[in-house]
Design an enzyme around this catalytic site. Sequence first.
Site, PDB file in Angstrom:
ATOM      1  N   LEU A 106       0.840  -1.187   0.000  1.00 57.27           N
ATOM      2  CA  LEU A 106       0.000   0.000   0.000  1.00 57.27           C
ATOM      3  C   LEU A 106       0.877   1.239   0.000  1.00 57.27           C
ATOM      4  O   LEU A 106       1.714   1.411   0.891  1.00 57.27           O
ATOM      5  CB  LEU A 106      -0.902   0.042   1.240  1.00 57.27           C
ATOM      6  CG  LEU A 106      -1.925  -1.068   1.462  1.00 57.27           C
ATOM      7  CD1 LEU A 106      -1.273  -2.328   2.024  1.00 57.27           C
ATOM      8  CD2 LEU A 106      -2.982  -0.590   2.454  1.00 57.27           C
ATOM      9  N   ILE A 164       1.501  -5.205   8.194  1.00 53.83           N
ATOM     10  CA  ILE A 164       2.922  -4.880   8.376  1.00 53.83           C
ATOM     11  C   ILE A 164       3.135  -3.382   8.219  1.00 53.83           C
ATOM     12  O   ILE A 164       2.738  -2.790   7.215  1.00 53.83           O
ATOM     13  CB  ILE A 164       3.793  -5.643   7.345  1.00 53.83           C
ATOM     14  CG1 ILE A 164       3.540  -7.149   7.458  1.00 53.83           C
ATOM     15  CG2 ILE A 164       5.272  -5.335   7.559  1.00 53.83           C
ATOM     16  CD1 ILE A 164       4.199  -7.957   6.360  1.00 53.83           C
ATOM     17  N   GLY A 194       1.052   4.032   4.740  1.00 58.88           N
ATOM     18  CA  GLY A 194       1.910   3.305   3.809  1.00 58.88           C
ATOM     19  C   GLY A 194       2.356   2.005   4.451  1.00 58.88           C
ATOM     20  O   GLY A 194       2.908   2.016   5.553  1.00 58.88           O
ATOM     21  N   SER A 195       2.137   0.861   3.834  1.00 59.67           N
ATOM     22  CA  SER A 195       2.340  -0.388   4.546  1.00 59.67           C
ATOM     23  C   SER A 195       2.240  -1.596   3.609  1.00 59.67           C
ATOM     24  O   SER A 195       2.318  -1.453   2.393  1.00 59.67           O
ATOM     25  CB  SER A 195       1.291  -0.507   5.655  1.00 59.67           C
ATOM     26  OG  SER A 195       0.008  -0.206   5.124  1.00 59.67           O
ATOM     27  N   ARG A 196       2.018  -2.766   4.214  1.00 58.42           N
ATOM     28  CA  ARG A 196       1.878  -4.002   3.448  1.00 58.42           C
ATOM     29  C   ARG A 196       0.988  -4.974   4.212  1.00 58.42           C
ATOM     30  O   ARG A 196       0.968  -4.972   5.447  1.00 58.42           O
ATOM     31  CB  ARG A 196       3.273  -4.605   3.236  1.00 58.42           C
ATOM     32  CG  ARG A 196       3.273  -5.984   2.585  1.00 58.42           C
ATOM     33  CD  ARG A 196       4.695  -6.405   2.323  1.00 58.42           C
ATOM     34  NE  ARG A 196       4.894  -7.837   2.415  1.00 58.42           N
ATOM     35  CZ  ARG A 196       6.073  -8.423   2.385  1.00 58.42           C
ATOM     36  NH1 ARG A 196       7.173  -7.705   2.260  1.00 58.42           N
ATOM     37  NH2 ARG A 196       6.170  -9.724   2.477  1.00 58.42           N
TER      38      ARG A 196
END
Length: 237
Positions: A106, A164, A194-196
């Site tokens: 993301l 994450i 902002g991530s995963r």
Amino acid sequence: MSKGHGILDTIFDQLSPVHPDGHKFVGIAAAVTLLFFFLYPPLGWICAGITAWVIYFFRDPQRVTPLRPGLVVSAADGKISGIEKVVPPAEMGLGSEPRTRISTFLSVFDVHINRAPIAGRVVRSIYIPGTFLNAALDKASEDNERRLIVIETPAEGDVGVVQIAGLVARRIVTFCEVGDTLGTGQRFGLIRFGSRVDVYLPPGKNALVSVGQRAVAGETVLADLQSIEPEREARHA
């Protein structure tokens, strides 16, 4: 354009509500903007742009989720950054057999509301502190701050989800607890900023998406647990 549906209606149809978790951030940004407009208008305009971005970041659009049993939908908006067969984290209690892991990255411009990939009961939810590496890196799954969730389904096996944190993300928010029952596509958390998100399929199940594909949380079908279809091939054009 249909009768009774004007230009303003069309514009408002494109707007999404702000998730309640973002209200305080929008309020703070708006207050700072008003202060700078009073003290130094040029900075006020810059803050107004930042406030607009905060509103955009915390948007929570409606989604249309397919409900056929066995379908696994994306837990996050973003780009499919990896599809690998790996042993899931030991903390998830999913055994030592490799599973297909589908990773979605993301950016700060994606919707950050996370949705349940499948219907079932939350049987495990574990927070693990860690670093804040680039979430696109493979080692972020082991080193970064993260939240591990296991969803037990009635007949399809357990599905794991990992939120994450990334370089900019500093806060993982989870709305569900152990014992809660989730519906497919139900909002279960978000990550700022902002991530995963990794989704672990049951053993022997394949992904029906490809690396580089854009995914929409609650809508894009990642896998069909009732199908024996092999992994799909894709062409980048």
